[in-house]
Design a protein around this motif. Structure first.
Motif, PDB file in Angstrom:
ATOM      1  N   PHE A   1       5.843  -7.810   9.720  1.00  0.00           N
ATOM      2  CA  PHE A   1       5.240  -8.657   8.723  1.00  0.00           C
ATOM      3  C   PHE A   1       4.250  -9.634   9.350  1.00  0.00           C
ATOM      4  O   PHE A   1       3.127  -9.809   8.866  1.00  0.00           O
ATOM      5  N   ILE A   2       4.686 -10.262  10.458  1.00  0.00           N
ATOM      6  CA  ILE A   2       3.799 -11.198  11.150  1.00  0.00           C
ATOM      7  C   ILE A   2       2.546 -10.459  11.622  1.00  0.00           C
ATOM      8  O   ILE A   2       1.424 -10.934  11.457  1.00  0.00           O
TER       9      ILE A   2
ATOM     10  N   ALA B   1      12.627 -18.039  13.513  1.00  0.00           N
ATOM     11  CA  ALA B   1      12.255 -18.737  14.739  1.00  0.00           C
ATOM     12  C   ALA B   1      13.124 -19.969  15.004  1.00  0.00           C
ATOM     13  O   ALA B   1      13.634 -20.154  16.112  1.00  0.00           O
TER      14      ALA B   1
ATOM     15  N   ARG C   1      -2.101 -24.541   3.431  1.00  0.00           N
ATOM     16  CA  ARG C   1      -3.314 -23.720   3.450  1.00  0.00           C
ATOM     17  C   ARG C   1      -3.036 -22.276   3.067  1.00  0.00           C
ATOM     18  O   ARG C   1      -3.944 -21.483   2.933  1.00  0.00           O
ATOM     19  N   LEU C   2      -1.749 -21.939   2.942  1.00  0.00           N
ATOM     20  CA  LEU C   2      -1.387 -20.544   2.682  1.00  0.00           C
ATOM     21  C   LEU C   2      -0.939 -20.387   1.236  1.00  0.00           C
ATOM     22  O   LEU C   2      -0.604 -21.348   0.564  1.00  0.00           O
ATOM     23  N   HIS C   3      -0.888 -19.164   0.795  1.00  0.00           N
ATOM     24  CA  HIS C   3      -0.375 -18.934  -0.552  1.00  0.00           C
ATOM     25  C   HIS C   3       0.256 -17.551  -0.607  1.00  0.00           C
ATOM     26  O   HIS C   3       0.052 -16.714   0.269  1.00  0.00           O
TER      27      HIS C   3
ATOM     28  N   PHE D   1       6.141 -17.059  15.794  1.00  0.00           N
ATOM     29  CA  PHE D   1       5.850 -17.994  14.703  1.00  0.00           C
ATOM     30  C   PHE D   1       4.612 -18.828  15.017  1.00  0.00           C
ATOM     31  O   PHE D   1       3.728 -18.986  14.170  1.00  0.00           O
TER      32      PHE D   1
ATOM     33  N   LEU E   1      -3.327 -18.183  11.357  1.00  0.00           N
ATOM     34  CA  LEU E   1      -3.582 -18.511   9.963  1.00  0.00           C
ATOM     35  C   LEU E   1      -4.343 -19.824   9.812  1.00  0.00           C
ATOM     36  O   LEU E   1      -5.103 -19.996   8.863  1.00  0.00           O
ATOM     37  N   LEU E   2      -4.132 -20.752  10.748  1.00  0.00           N
ATOM     38  CA  LEU E   2      -4.872 -22.003  10.650  1.00  0.00           C
ATOM     39  C   LEU E   2      -6.344 -21.780  10.989  1.00  0.00           C
ATOM     40  O   LEU E   2      -7.231 -22.393  10.407  1.00  0.00           O
TER      41      LEU E   2
ATOM     42  N   SER F   1      -9.246  -9.643   7.648  1.00  0.00           N
ATOM     43  CA  SER F   1      -9.155  -9.588   6.200  1.00  0.00           C
ATOM     44  C   SER F   1     -10.524  -9.491   5.560  1.00  0.00           C
ATOM     45  O   SER F   1     -11.487 -10.095   6.012  1.00  0.00           O
TER      46      SER F   1
ATOM     47  N   ALA G   1       9.042 -16.122   8.985  1.00  0.00           N
ATOM     48  CA  ALA G   1       9.009 -16.253  10.441  1.00  0.00           C
ATOM     49  C   ALA G   1       9.729 -17.525  10.876  1.00  0.00           C
ATOM     50  O   ALA G   1      10.449 -17.542  11.882  1.00  0.00           O
TER      51      ALA G   1
ATOM     52  N   LEU H   1       1.509 -16.778  14.701  1.00  0.00           N
ATOM     53  CA  LEU H   1       1.171 -16.577  13.291  1.00  0.00           C
ATOM     54  C   LEU H   1       0.488 -17.807  12.708  1.00  0.00           C
ATOM     55  O   LEU H   1      -0.575 -17.714  12.069  1.00  0.00           O
ATOM     56  N   ILE H   2       1.096 -18.970  12.939  1.00  0.00           N
ATOM     57  CA  ILE H   2       0.541 -20.196  12.367  1.00  0.00           C
ATOM     58  C   ILE H   2      -0.842 -20.471  12.951  1.00  0.00           C
ATOM     59  O   ILE H   2      -1.771 -20.837  12.230  1.00  0.00           O
TER      60      ILE H   2
ATOM     61  N   TYR I   1       1.178 -14.792   2.263  1.00  0.00           N
ATOM     62  CA  TYR I   1       1.009 -15.444   3.566  1.00  0.00           C
ATOM     63  C   TYR I   1       2.059 -16.533   3.761  1.00  0.00           C
ATOM     64  O   TYR I   1       2.650 -16.688   4.825  1.00  0.00           O
TER      65      TYR I   1
ATOM     66  N   ARG J   1      -8.936 -18.874   1.008  1.00  0.00           N
ATOM     67  CA  ARG J   1      -8.525 -19.809  -0.031  1.00  0.00           C
ATOM     68  C   ARG J   1      -9.117 -21.176   0.280  1.00  0.00           C
ATOM     69  O   ARG J   1      -9.104 -21.645   1.405  1.00  0.00           O
ATOM     70  N   ARG J   2      -9.671 -21.796  -0.740  1.00  0.00           N
ATOM     71  CA  ARG J   2     -10.278 -23.109  -0.567  1.00  0.00           C
ATOM     72  C   ARG J   2      -9.221 -24.163  -0.928  1.00  0.00           C
ATOM     73  O   ARG J   2      -8.607 -24.109  -1.971  1.00  0.00           O
TER      74      ARG J   2
ATOM     75  N   PRO K   1      -7.380 -18.341   7.640  1.00  0.00           N
ATOM     76  CA  PRO K   1      -6.283 -18.276   6.673  1.00  0.00           C
ATOM     77  C   PRO K   1      -6.039 -16.884   6.095  1.00  0.00           C
ATOM     78  O   PRO K   1      -4.964 -16.611   5.579  1.00  0.00           O
ATOM     79  N   GLY K   2      -7.018 -16.003   6.147  1.00  0.00           N
ATOM     80  CA  GLY K   2      -6.817 -14.665   5.607  1.00  0.00           C
ATOM     81  C   GLY K   2      -6.389 -13.659   6.654  1.00  0.00           C
ATOM     82  O   GLY K   2      -6.234 -12.476   6.341  1.00  0.00           O
TER      83      GLY K   2
ATOM     84  N   VAL L   1       0.256  -9.774   8.716  1.00  0.00           N
ATOM     85  CA  VAL L   1      -0.416 -10.997   8.255  1.00  0.00           C
ATOM     86  C   VAL L   1      -1.494 -11.404   9.248  1.00  0.00           C
ATOM     87  O   VAL L   1      -2.614 -11.763   8.862  1.00  0.00           O
TER      88      VAL L   1
ATOM     89  N   GLY M   1      -4.470  -9.436   8.733  1.00  0.00           N
ATOM     90  CA  GLY M   1      -5.196  -9.631   7.494  1.00  0.00           C
ATOM     91  C   GLY M   1      -4.598  -8.929   6.295  1.00  0.00           C
ATOM     92  O   GLY M   1      -5.174  -8.949   5.220  1.00  0.00           O
ATOM     93  N   LEU M   2      -3.461  -8.278   6.445  1.00  0.00           N
ATOM     94  CA  LEU M   2      -2.679  -7.671   5.379  1.00  0.00           C
ATOM     95  C   LEU M   2      -3.334  -6.488   4.687  1.00  0.00           C
ATOM     96  O   LEU M   2      -2.654  -5.616   4.205  1.00  0.00           O
TER      97      LEU M   2
END
Lengths: 292, 370
Positions: free
Chosen positions: A227-228, B147, B131-133, A269, A276-277, A285, B143, A272-273, B136, A290-291, A280-281, A231, A234-235
């Motif tokens: 899953f990570i 973790a 920031r996620l939805h 983890f 994504l930071l 992707s 995770a 992943l973070i 995600y 996302r705004r 975000p996609g 993601v 970009g899924l």
């Protein structure tokens, strides 16, 4: 030097299995925008079917094919029986339904097959190669695992690039309404997509089990890592799933060798973070960000 | 409805609500009364049941507290979290560490510390989650669920590794023992003391979550959930609201973890698996997302369903290990069935049915009036 090579090799092999599993998640996500949390349980279930056959003296390869067929069928049944009626409702409802399936299938497997640890055979050897002075962690089994994942990736690429079926699937995923107007049976394709993902998941399940131990929760770690990886990638991008899987495998291998095995989950983890930071996609992707 | 004649303005003396009615309309008073009622019911329940049932009610309390937090986050703010089990672990480990001190602080202080520490973790996770939805966010929190508990394996010295930390449960003070004796004549064991702590914690969280739901903050959360663009145009800061929701939700999880730690007397990684996170989510969903009553009912299902199902399975000839798996099987199937048949959960379905009958009755009244 030897350690470094082994860390990289180990990472690539582990990453290949994660990538295969992430591919199954991506196959479903790109056509239906759904994360199938039950994917790991489905794969575990079909792997246990294969193991039951093997312990009843059925040849490995036949059991392998039966597991893939079972995964294909199970995916189709779940799409028709559970997911289809929920479509059009809240996104959260489908997520929760797949979580329910995840728990239910895992418990069902424990009831039907027992919850003890059992070893899963490998068709290839389990002792490492030796090149000169180097003792490699690379075994015939890891070559077999890597080769199988490569075959799956190539087969999927050919399916989506060269065949009519794959192209209409991409069209349906891109714009369902227009595809319908052009005469594509989108609902059949969605079922086929889930079935295909189930089959790919089954392959990943068997590869993850190869030469190791299986029990009803053995796929749990792959659910999370797959899953990570999906993601991170970009899924909705198969390339992203493979890259994400290999990246995660390498990071895991490096952290557990140079850091401590207990830090692997935290490292995944953090990775992943961090991704994504920054994006975000996810890395590959095609969706708009996302705004906030 | 066209037949309904415009009602003439009634004389003022008739419409003026009584003092009681006006007090009821004040949220604060109403919520205090509800909490008082729950406290009374809780005391009666604890005094009329045996020790085993007391522990079951304790579990009900900590599941319900965690479910309040998740129903606030998911139901009111629309953010999913699959990682609340990990946040409960933070609360439980904090409690275990503080109680393990030479001269442990009083439990309320420790519980507060657990809430604060978990909230701080919530700030970090929430800042990333804002920031996620959708998928995600689900992935990031999943995770997290894996973790965080594994950190205990790395910090073996302080967090006890696989075996976890033993929690010495707080001793019942003398005033508590004499209070129980005068109240019901029962013996005040340490189990009972823990059950009372859980009951008080439940009532306190209930009070906060009831107020939250009807406050400005709660309305902002709902606005962000229903239409983030409109909410932002109306001047609501989206990111800040999302982080705020996550932090408050984490605070509940922290308190739930603190109560859980003294109830099971152990903080170990094996107690905070993905299954715990999913169980809390199950409770919230079965009861009805966003409903406080639903969260309590869902928590009750989590506590009372497994022994019942396991007993039923053993009676019908399954082995013990198989019977133990019946509970998760039933959970999973119930989750799927609720989504298929009653997506609003128990409370959503009940309130929908009630609304429909009321509309029918009103329509009938209107037609008979004409």
């Amino acid at each position: 030097m030897q350690q470094f090579i082994n860390v990289v090799l180990n990472g690539i092999i582990e990453g290949a299995v994660i990538a295969a599993f992430a591919l199954a998640l991506v196959l479903i996500f790109r056509s239906t925008r759904i994360i199938n949390f039950a994917q790991g349980s489905q794969a575990m279930f079909t792997t246990l079917i294969a193991l039951t056959l093997i312990s009843n003296d059925v040849p490995y390869w036949i059991a392998f094919v039966v597991a893939i067929a079972a995964g294909f069928l199970l995916g189709a049944i779940l799409e028709r029986g559970v997911i289809r009626p929920l479509e059009g409702g809240l996104e959260l409802n489908i997520v929760i339904a797949t979580l329910g399936l995840y728990v239910a299938i895992q418990a069902l497997a424990a009831i039907l097959f027992g919850s003890e640890f059992r070893s899963f055979p490998s068709p290839a050897g389990l002792s490492g190669f030796q090149i000169g002075d180097l003792n490699l962690i690379l075994t015939p089994t890891s070559l077999y695992i890597f080769g199988t994942v490569a075959v799956v990736v190539i087969a999927l690429t050919l399916l989506f690039r060269k065949t009519n079926l794959g192209l209409t699937m991409r069209a349906a995923a891109f714009d369902g309404e227009v595809s319908r107007l052009l005469g594509v049976k989108v609902s059949h394709l969605l079922t086929f997509g889930w079935a295909l993902a189930g089959a790919v998941g089954s392959v990943a399940g068997i590869l993850a089990a190869n030469g190791g131990l299986v029990y009803p929760a053995y796929m749990e770690v792959f659910i999370v890592f797959g899953f990570i990886a999906a993601v991170i990638g970009g899924l909705d991008s198969p390339v992203g799933a493979v890259v994400g899987g290999l990246l995660l495998g390498l990071v895991n291998s490096a952290v557990s060798n140079y850091g401590a095995p207990g830090l692997v989950n935290i490292a995944a983890f953090v990775l992943l973070i961090a991704v994504l930071l920054l994006k975000p996609g996810g890395l590959f992707s095609s969706m708009k960000e996302r705004r906030v | 409805m066209a037949t309904a004649a415009p009602t003439p303005p009634a004389p003022k003396t008739e419409t003026k609500p009584s003092v009681l009615n006006r007090a009821w309309d004040l949220n604060l008073v109403r919520n205090l009364l509800i909490c008082l009622a729950v406290l009374v019911v809780g005391v009666i329940a604890l005094e009329s049941t045996d020790a085993f049932q007391n522990t079951q009610l304790t579990s009900l309390a900590y599941y319900a507290i965690a479910a309040f937090g998740l129903t606030a986050l998911t139901g009111l703010n629309g953010q999913i979290s699959l990682g609340h089990g990990a946040l409960m672990a933070v609360g439980a480990y904090t409690t275990a560490l503080f109680l393990g001190a030479e001269e442990p602080l009083p439990f309320p202080v420790i519980a507060l510390a657990a809430v604060v520490v978990t909230s701080l973790v919530g700030v970090v996770v929430g800042a990333a989650a804002a920031r996620l939805h959708g998928p995600y966010l689900a992935g990031a929190t999943l995770a997290l669920a894996v973790a965080l508990p594994s950190l205990a394996l790395y910090f073996k010295e302080t967090l006890g590794g696989d075996a976890g930390l033993k929690v010495s449960s707080p001793q019942a003070p003398d005033w508590f023992v004499s209070m129980i004796e005068t109240l019901s004549g029962n013996l005040a064991s340490s189990t009972k003391y823990v059950a009372y702590i859980a009951c008080v914690a439940l009532v306190v969280s209930l009070f906060f979550v009831l107020n939250l739901k009807r406050s400005k903050v709660g309305r902002h959360w709902r606005a962000v959930r229903d239409n983030d663009v409109a909410a932002e145009i109306a001047g609501i800061h989206l990111g800040r609201t999302r982080v705020q929701a996550f932090v408050i939700s984490a605070a509940y999880a922290g308190l739930a973890g603190a109560v859980m730690a003294i109830a099971v007397r152990l903080a170990a990684p094996s107690a905070f698996t993905i299954v715990l996170s999913l169980s809390v989510l199950t409770a919230v969903v079965i009861g009805g997302l966003g409903s406080i009553t639903g969260a309590v009912i869902g928590a009750a299902v989590l506590v009372f369903l497994p022994p019942w199902v396991t007993g039923f399975a053993t009676d019908s000839g399954l082995s013990d290990t198989q019977a133990a798996e019946m509970a998760p099987l039933v959970y999973g199937i119930v989750l799927v069935l609720v989504m298929l048949l009653a997506p609003g959960g128990l409370m959503g379905t009940v309130s929908n049915a009630w609304r429909r009958t009321r509309q029918r009755r009103l329509a009938k009244q209107a037609s008979s009036a004409s």
